[in-house]
Design an enzyme around this catalytic site. Structure first.
Site, PDB file in Angstrom:
ATOM      1  N   THR A   1     120.948 -40.102 -59.813  1.00  0.00           N
ATOM      2  CA  THR A   1     120.384 -41.468 -59.628  1.00  0.00           C
ATOM      3  C   THR A   1     120.773 -42.029 -61.148  1.00  0.00           C
ATOM      4  O   THR A   1     120.576 -43.168 -61.244  1.00  0.00           O
ATOM      5  CB  THR A   1     118.823 -41.306 -59.657  1.00  0.00           C
ATOM      6  OG1 THR A   1     118.269 -40.600 -60.721  1.00  0.00           O
ATOM      7  CG2 THR A   1     118.352 -40.797 -58.124  1.00  0.00           C
TER       8      THR A   1
ATOM      9  N   ARG B   1      85.334 -75.169 -47.714  1.00  0.00           N
ATOM     10  CA  ARG B   1      85.047 -74.279 -48.507  1.00  0.00           C
ATOM     11  C   ARG B   1      86.506 -74.047 -49.405  1.00  0.00           C
ATOM     12  O   ARG B   1      87.285 -74.613 -49.240  1.00  0.00           O
ATOM     13  CB  ARG B   1      84.941 -72.954 -47.619  1.00  0.00           C
ATOM     14  CG  ARG B   1      86.363 -72.470 -46.942  1.00  0.00           C
ATOM     15  CD  ARG B   1      86.262 -71.293 -46.267  1.00  0.00           C
ATOM     16  NE  ARG B   1      87.592 -70.836 -45.628  1.00  0.00           N
ATOM     17  CZ  ARG B   1      87.865 -69.840 -45.025  1.00  0.00           C
ATOM     18  NH1 ARG B   1      87.124 -68.701 -45.216  1.00  0.00           N
ATOM     19  NH2 ARG B   1      89.104 -69.633 -44.451  1.00  0.00           N
TER      20      ARG B   1
END
Lengths: 282, 282, 282, 282
Positions: free
Chosen positions: B54, B171
Site C-alpha cells: 500500500t 415547517r
C-alpha cells in the site's frame, strides 16, 4: 423512475436502567430504523397516506424499550424489525444498533452496584434485516484498538517501479478491529459475542504475522472455530502506521524504540471468511 | 474459506499547485485505492509475492499527480484505476476521491491570483471502479447544507398507536445534501457536476414540499433532466429537525420564529432515481 | 477551600427566523452561560437555595430570543449578560456565542427569499463578560481557512543541533485564522466585523511573508488600522504544513507542484497586538 | 504594539517502545511546545535570526525520547521545558503532554508481554511551565466518563420566572471528569496520579449528591486528602443530561427506567479547591 428507496430514523439515543432487586443494570444504545417498500406515491406525488412518521419510529423504540428486557440487543432489534416489517407497504425493515458498553466502577476493589464507567472506544454493533421471506441477524465489534510490538513482519512482497518500502522482519502492528459476523438462521446464542471477541484479540496477540492480511485470516479462522453459530465473518483492519523516527541527523541510533504515530494515510485490509462458498461482495 | 477480500491505501492527502502562466491553480484531494483479486496465498499462507504494498500505491498517486493535469478528478482517478487494475491478480480496482473545493480570496473586489480560501463543508466525491469487463464512473456532492423556511409541509401521514407528531403546513426543512450519480459508459463530460449541483439546490429552494421524500424526488428528476450523461442518481437527505421552542410557560407566543436546532435523532430519507428499471440496492 | 467556581449551560442551539415583510432572515447561534459568584453553600453543603438551574438559563435564552431582534449577536449576548449578572450572588456573568453564518441560495442568479446554504467552516464568535464594575465585549472569527501559493518564505532562522529544516524563499502558507478582538468600552459598532475580517484576509493574501509570525503581525496591524473601535486583537495561526512530495526515486522533478497535505504536527503562532501597553497573557 | 506572543509545535505524536529484558513497555504521547519571549523582530521586521524552527522542536522531542526513560511524562516534559527555556530570548517555555493509556491484552487470563489494547476515551494530561524564576508542574485526567443511577438528587433550588425544571430526589448523574491538579514546588511523586484518580471516582460513586456542584466539591476534597503533594485541583464536570422518556401517550409508566441520552445542551460545573487562599481565575 424510482428504483430504490429507504427512509427511517437514525441515531436514537437510549439508556435503560434495570432496577430489579440487586444491583442496577444499564444498557446504552444508539438505534436506527430503515424501511424499504412501495412508497412511490410519497415520493412522486407528495401523498403521505402510507408514510409512517420517523417520529413515531422514535416513539416506538422508547415504548418497546420499556416493555422489553433488552437482555441482548439482537433480540430487541429483532422485535423492532418484526414490528416495523409488518407495517403496510414495507418490504424490508432494517434495525441497526450500536451498544456502548459500560462497566461497574470499582470501589474498594468491588464492583459498585449503581456507579458505572465507560471506556469509550469500543462499540458493539448489531443489524437485523427482515425481508419478505427471511430475517438475518448480524453482530460485531468496532473501535477495538490493539497494537503488538513483536511477531510482526512484512517482507517478500511484490516490487514495482513505485515501491520504495524496505522489507522488515520486525515492525509494530497497530489497528482498530472492526468485525461483523452473521448468525445462522434461527441461532439465538447472542452471548457468543464474548467468545468471538476473545478469539479475535487472542489470535491478534499470539499470531506470527507475515502481513496484516495474514493475521486477519488467522483471526477470522479463530472466530469461525470459536462459535459454530456464525456462518461468516467480515473483518476490516486499518493499518495504523508507526514510522521509525530517523535520528541519524542527531547522531543517535533508533533500534525500534521511538516511533512517529501517524493517522493518514493508512492501509486498509478487509476480507470475509465463510463456512460455505458465497457469492457477492459485502 | 476466503469469500471476499480487498486491500489498499486510504486517505492519501494531495495538494497540487498549477503554476503555468497566469494565476495559480490548486486542487486538493483525499484519495483511496482498493484492490480485489486472487490474493488467497497472502491471507492463508503469509506469502507476499503477489502483494503490491500500500506504500507503493501512495507513491504512485503522488507520481501520477506530477504527470497528470488533473483537470477533472474523475479522469485522474480513471488513470489510476487503469494502472492498478492491470496489476497481476487484480480483478477489481476502485479509486475513491474526495475533492475539497477552494475558491480565490477576493482582494479589492477581484479574485487573487495565488491566495485561496476553503469554506470547509461541501465536498465533491468520485469513485471509479474498473473490473474485468467494464469501468464505471460515479461522482457526487456531500456536505451541501441547505435550509428553507417556507414552502415545506408535512401532513396527511399514516397514524399508528405511537404517532404523536402534529400535522403542519409550515415547517423548516433543513438538510445536508449527499448525492451520487453514475455516468453513462463512455461519457466524460465531468464538468457537468456544476449543472447537476445547481439543479439540486435550485429545486430544493423552489419546491412546494409535502415531505422530504417529495422534495428528494423532485431534486432527482431535475438532476436527470439537467444532464443527459448520467444514468441514475442516488440522493440521501438527513432531516435535521428544528423544533419550535415552547415558550408558553413564559407567556410568550412563538409563531414560527424561535427554534431549537437538534442533531440527534434525525430522519434519513434516501432514494435512487434511474432512467431505466434497475435491480438491486445501492 | 473553594478558590474559584463557575457553572452554567453550554451549547444551547438556537435558530431564529425573521418573518417580517420581505425576505426571511435567519440567525443560527450556539450559546453558553457561565456564572461565577458566592455559591460556596451549593458546593460545600449541598444547599441549592442560591442555585439558579442551568435549565432555566436555557429557557431564558429562548425566551429572550423571541423578544430580541438579534440584529447583532453581541447586543443579544450583552442583554443576557445583564440579566444573569443581576441574579443574587453572581459576581461575574459570561455569555459566549458562536454564530454559524448562512447565505442565501442563488436561484436563477438571484438570492432566494427563504432558502439558505451554510458553507460550514467559518464561525463568528462573541463573548460578553459582565463583572461588578465593568462589561467587556469581545468578538472574533475562527475556522477561516486560507492558503497562499506564492509570496511566502522562511529563511535565516536560528539553527541548533536539532535543526534540519532547509531554508526556502518559496513555500506554501496555509492556515485556519482564529482572531478575537476587544471592543473599546461603550463602542457598539458590531457590524465592523466585516471590515476587520476583510483586513485580515486581504493582508494575508497580499503580504510578502518572511514567516507566519511576520504575516500575523501585518494582519493584526491591518485590523487595528481598519477599526478604531477595537483596543486589541489576538490572532492564532496554525501552520498547516504542506510537504513537497519527494519524487526523485521515480525519476521525477517536483518544482513546487505536488504536496503532501498534513494534519499533525502543526506549528502554532499566536500573538496579541494592542493600541496601549497591556500586561498579562490572554 | 505586540503585547503578547507565543509560538511552537503542537500535536507531536510519539510512541516509545521499551524493549529491555522482560515484557515490552509502551508509552503513547501527544506533545506540544510553546515559547514566549523577546521575539518582536520576528513579528515586526520579518527577521528570523532569533527564531528556533518549530521543526527543530519536533526533532528535539523525538531525540530526547530516545535518551529519556520517560518513566513519567511529567519528568520528560520537565526536561524538555528546561531545554527550550534555556534558548536565547525565551522567557517562558510550556510543554503540554497528553498520555493515551494502553493496557496489556489478556491472553489465557494473563497479560501479554507485547500485545496491548487502548480503550480510547480517558487521557492523562500534563503541563510544565518554566518561567524565569519558577517551574510549575500540573497533571490531570480527562475523558473519564462515569454515571450513577442512584444517590443523586436536585431539589430546593432557586426559582425565577424562567424556571420550569421539576425537583427530584432521584435522577441519573452522568459526566466526563476533567481534573487538573498542581504539584507543590519540588514534589516529584508523579505516580500519585493513580491515587488521585481513585479518590475522584470512588467519591463520585459513593457520594449522596444534592447537585453536581456538591459532588464536585466532595471529589476535590477527597483528591486533596489523598495526595499531600498537590496544592490545588480544578475539576470540570459537564452534566450530561438523561431525560426520562415520556411514555404516557402510549399508556405506559416510566419509573426511572427509559431515558433519552442527550448531548446538547449540557450543564457545565467547574471549580478549583486549594489548600491555601489563592487569587485569580484559572
Amino acid at each position: 423512475m424510482l428504483t430504490w428507496n429507504r427512509y427511517g430514523k437514525s441515531s436514537v439515543r437510549l439508556l435503560k436502567v434495570g432496577r430489579a432487586a440487586g444491583p442496577h443494570e444499564i444498557i446504552d444504545l444508539t438505534l436506527s430504523v430503515g424501511l424499504e417498500g412501495a412508497f412511490e406515491p410519497v415520493y412522486a406525488e407528495g401523498d403521505n397516506t402510507s408514510c409512517l412518521t420517523t417520529d413515531a419510529m422514535k416513539n416506538t423504540i422508547y415504548a418497546f424499550a420499556r416493555q422489553d428486557p433488552i437482555d441482548h440487543v439482537e433480540a430487541f432489534a429483532s422485535r423492532l424489525a418484526g414490528h416495523f416489517g409488518a407495517k403496510p407497504g414495507v418490504t424490508l425493515a432494517r434495525i441497526e444498533a450500536v451498544e456502548h458498553p459500560w462497566t461497574r466502577l470499582p470501589v474498594d476493589g468491588r464492583p459498585h452496584p449503581h456507579a458505572f464507567t465507560q471506556a469509550g472506544g469500543e462499540e458493539w454493533t448489531c443489524a437485523v434485516t427482515r425481508g419478505a421471506d427471511k430475517t438475518s441477524v448480524e453482530a460485531g465489534v468496532r473501535g477495538l484498538v490493539v497494537l503488538k510490538t513483536a511477531d510482526s513482519a512484512f517482507a517478500g512482497f511484490l516490487r514495482d517501479e513505485f515501491t520504495t518500502l524496505p522489507e522488515t522482519r520486525d515492525r509494530l502492528l497497530g489497528t482498530s478491529i472492526m468485525a461483523v459476523w452473521q448468525y445462522a438462521p434461527g441461532f439465538t446464542g447472542y452471548g457468543e459475542r464474548d467468545v468471538i471477541r476473545r478469539a479475535l484479540v487472542e489470535t491478534f496477540a499470539a499470531h506470527k504475522s507475515e502481513s496484516v492480511q495474514h493475521t486477519l485470516y488467522a483471526m477470522g479462522e479463530a472466530a469461525l472455530a470459536a462459535c459454530a453459530g456464525i456462518v461468516d465473518i467480515t473483518i476490516s483492519l486499518p493499518n495504523r502506521h508507526y514510522l521509525l523516527a530517523d535520528l541519524t541527523p542527531f547522531g543517535l541510533e533508533n533500534p525500534g524504540e521511538v516511533f512517529v504515530a501517524t493517522d493518514r494515510p493508512y492501509g486498509l485490509i478487509e476480507a470475509r471468511l465463510s463456512r460455505q462458498p458465497s457469492g457477492g461482495r459485502p
